[in-house]
Design an enzyme around this catalytic site. Structure first.
Site, PDB file in Angstrom:
ATOM      1  N   SER A 215       0.841  -1.191   0.000  1.00 33.60           N
ATOM      2  CA  SER A 215       0.000   0.000   0.000  1.00 33.60           C
ATOM      3  C   SER A 215       0.882   1.249   0.000  1.00 33.60           C
ATOM      4  O   SER A 215       1.708   1.405  -0.889  1.00 33.60           O
ATOM      5  CB  SER A 215      -0.967  -0.048   1.182  1.00 33.60           C
ATOM      6  OG  SER A 215      -2.042   0.836   0.993  1.00 33.60           O
ATOM      7  N   ASP A 331      -8.972  -5.631  -5.715  1.00 32.76           N
ATOM      8  CA  ASP A 331      -8.575  -4.570  -4.799  1.00 32.76           C
ATOM      9  C   ASP A 331      -9.331  -3.309  -5.203  1.00 32.76           C
ATOM     10  O   ASP A 331      -8.980  -2.642  -6.166  1.00 32.76           O
ATOM     11  CB  ASP A 331      -7.059  -4.337  -4.904  1.00 32.76           C
ATOM     12  CG  ASP A 331      -6.549  -3.342  -3.868  1.00 32.76           C
ATOM     13  OD1 ASP A 331      -7.381  -2.666  -3.225  1.00 32.76           O
ATOM     14  OD2 ASP A 331      -5.314  -3.235  -3.709  1.00 32.76           O
ATOM     15  N   HIS A 362      -7.153  -6.055  -1.235  1.00 27.61           N
ATOM     16  CA  HIS A 362      -5.988  -5.193  -1.017  1.00 27.61           C
ATOM     17  C   HIS A 362      -4.855  -5.941  -0.330  1.00 27.61           C
ATOM     18  O   HIS A 362      -5.064  -6.664   0.633  1.00 27.61           O
ATOM     19  CB  HIS A 362      -6.404  -3.997  -0.165  1.00 27.61           C
ATOM     20  CG  HIS A 362      -5.355  -2.941  -0.055  1.00 27.61           C
ATOM     21  ND1 HIS A 362      -4.712  -2.412  -1.165  1.00 27.61           N
ATOM     22  CD2 HIS A 362      -4.823  -2.316   1.024  1.00 27.61           C
ATOM     23  CE1 HIS A 362      -3.848  -1.491  -0.758  1.00 27.61           C
ATOM     24  NE2 HIS A 362      -3.897  -1.422   0.554  1.00 27.61           N
TER      25      HIS A 362
END
Length: 610
Positions: A215, A331, A362
């Site tokens: 991320s 995601d 994710h």
């Protein structure tokens, strides 16, 4: 005399033999089948050396007139101290190590208002920094130190014990990890304290660095790589945000990441701003309340210089690091286009690249063996043939994530765009077909954000969406790449949301339905940006406009017995602004078609519907 000489000679030989024996017992990295192995001598945390320091950067972003220093921690085997061993580095940087703001009421922007209208000011929480400890993080340590790497972490600017201001994609977030890599190569200064003059060197470093993270932590490796810094040999970004515009906007539309309705770039700034409390007022005024406020533009959603400066695709010219991307096709937070666009650009540059896609949401790193081979080759210099491995690795539906299927590339080289037209009946279910309509037909939907996309797809009939479906598949159909929608539409108001889902039917309403059921891919767009994402203009009610945009990349096998459905609606209550119900969108069916990337092309599609 001869006896003494012989005796001394024997003693000398014994000493040499003992010294050679000790030398042979020195711990070194071990490789097998092209991968770094766990070495017993490196695998005892009690014998790891851990220390922290501050690396001086080339910028001052907290307004104190001094160059900002980044807080760094190091974990290394003690052989790097006792035996002169030098090792490569696995490096992760993050804005999250010292904690984040609480999700207080009013943190997010209110999305319940008409399009183009400003929302009321939101709440600005303060981060309560977690501890004063020097240790930043333990992530990566247990994985890499036993395999013969040194692990380094750093807090990004304006977070934790790092100086500076958080900018959420600004230049200092690229230059900060560059400075750390420069220090690891002897080109930048490291200090034992944040403000002192006592220096510290990375004498144990080979200078070869690999970065990884997930991320935001996966964005920073790419940010560092775009500086072209020497020593950064390879990166493995996992679900990275590669453009803050693509994270918070979509084709001119203000769009939130899934699960964070109303989040925007200034919200993320408040969320991570855990740095020195005495410097926060300056940073808030300079970055959040000036640069971001003037640039983010929630009224039009247009792409501008502010967003261009936070789009790493624009900064890739200096990049030379080998790239292994990882992302999930489902995601809906950091969407799969983020990795695809960078993978494609790096491949076009001729860089060594691989991409790993899985079917989940994710996060989700590549299998350890893939990461190990990547770092073993590029950091240790082992010729393990990784550059000859398949370019694309995709986890097929219901397969184990550590057992991906290899393909020559992504999208699948055998995928060809198939043009599918729509025919009347969308309030119930019109057709998605190879045949172009022979009569001029228009169909109208009425926006109502109280209906979720899930419920609209599951309804047998609704005037809040238009649905067009293929015949039931008699064979599996493999989709790979970007689906593109060409749509001709009119609105009865000057502004409207446009949301598009590609779905697999019948809809599986089971709460435990597999993530690969139902939604194939999605896309959003602002009809006001029909010319470009840089420019929007008010729609003339009743006038038709032509708009073209891509849906999110996908690679999925749709099973026989299912239908593929194109669902067109307006406000998506998990992602878009939510105006009052009543906006009407009229679709010209003759001017609308879907290009679907199908492995085997049109012939395969024909075979699958007969």
């Amino acid at each position: 005399m001869k006896n003494n000489t012989a005796r001394y000679f024997c003693i000398l030989c014994l000493c040499i033999s003992i010294n050679l024996s000790f030398a042979q017992q020195k711990a070194v990295p071990v490789f097998k089948d092209g991968e770094a192995q766990i070495v017993k001598a490196f695998n005892d945390p009690e014998h790891w050396i851990r220390h922290d320091l501050w690396v001086e950067t080339e910028f001052d972003t907290d307004g104190d007139g001094k160059l900002d220093r980044m807080h760094v921690d190091v974990t290394r085997p003690d052989q790097t101290e006792t035996e002169g061993l030098k090792l490569p580095i696995v490096y992760e940087s993050s804005p999250y190590y010292a904690g984040v703001a609480s999700d207080v009421p009013g943190l997010f922007w209110n999305v319940n208002h008409e399009l183009g209208e400003p929302a009321a000011e939101r709440v600005h929480p303060e981060v309560i920094r977690v501890g004063k400890r020097p240790l930043i993080s333990n992530s990566q340590v247990k994985k890499w130190v036993p395999r013969g790497y040194i692990v380094v972490h750093s807090s990004s600017p304006g977070t934790g014990l790092s100086q500076g201001s958080p900018t959420v994609g600004g230049d200092n977030e690229s230059l900060a990890p560059k400075a750390v890599i420069d220090w690891l190569n002897g080109r930048a200064k490291g200090y034992t304290t944040p403000d002192g003059t006592e220096t510290v060197s990375a004498f144990w470093s080979t200078g070869k660095v690999g970065m990884t993270g997930t991320s935001y932590n996966g964005t920073i490796p790419l940010a560092a790589a775009t500086t072209g810094v020497d020593g950064l040999e390879a990166i493995i970004p996992v679900a990275p945000n590669t453009s803050y515009y693509h994270y918070y906007r979509s084709n001119g539309l203000v769009r939130s990441p899934s699960g964070y309705l109303g989040e925007d770039i200034d919200v993320l700034y408040d969320f991570i701003h855990s740095g020195d409390e005495s410097k926060r007022a300056y940073s808030n005024k300079t970055i959040r309340d000036t640069e971001m406020k003037n640039g983010m533009d929630r009224e039009t959603g247009d792409y501008n210089a502010f967003w261009a400066g936070r789009d790493y695709l624009n900064d890739m010219k200096p990049m030379k690091a080998a790239l292994l991307m990882s992302h999930g096709f489902n995601d809906w937070n950091v969407m799969p286009e983020h990795s695809y666009r960078i993978y494609k650009a790096a491949k076009d540059k001729g860089l060594p690249v691989q991409i790993y896609y899985h079917q989940n949401g994710h996060g989700g790193p590549p299998p350890m063996t893939m990461m190990n081979r990547w770092f073993t080759h590029y950091l240790h210099g082992v010729d393990n043939g990784v550059e000859q491995d398949a370019k694309a690795w995709i986890v097929r539906e219901n397969d184990n994530p550590i057992e991906p299927t290899s393909y020559a590339d992504y999208p699948n080289p055998d995928a060809k765009p198939v043009s599918l037209h729509i025919t009347a009946g969308g309030l119930k279910a019109g057709e998605l077909t190879l045949s172009k309509p022979t009569t001029t037909t228009q169909e109208t939907l009425v926006d109502d954000a109280s209906f979720s996309g899930d419920s609209l797809a599951n309804l047998a009939e609704s005037n809040h969406r238009l649905l067009y479906v293929t015949p039931t598949l008699t064979k599996d159909l493999h989709i790979s790449g970007l689906a593109t929608l060409h749509i001709k539409l009119a609105s009865n108001k000057p502004a409207a949301n446009l949301s598009v889902w590609l779905v697999a039917l019948p809809w599986n309403a089971d709460i435990n339905a597999p993530i690969t059921d139902n939604i194939i891919t999605r896309g959003w767009a602002d009809p006001q940006n029909y010319k470009s994402i840089e420019t929007s203009e008010a729609l003339k009610p009743g006038q038709f406009y032509n708009l073209t945009f891509d849906l999110q990349p996908d690679d999925q096998i749709i099973k026989k017995g299912q239908q593929i459905g194109l669902m067109i609606f307006s406000s998506d209550n998990n992602f878009t602004l939510l105006p009052k119900a009543g906006t009407e969108l009229t679709i010209d069916l003759n001017g609308t078609l879907l290009e679907l990337p199908i492995v085997g092309g049109e012939n395969q599609f024909k075979a699958a519907i007969h």
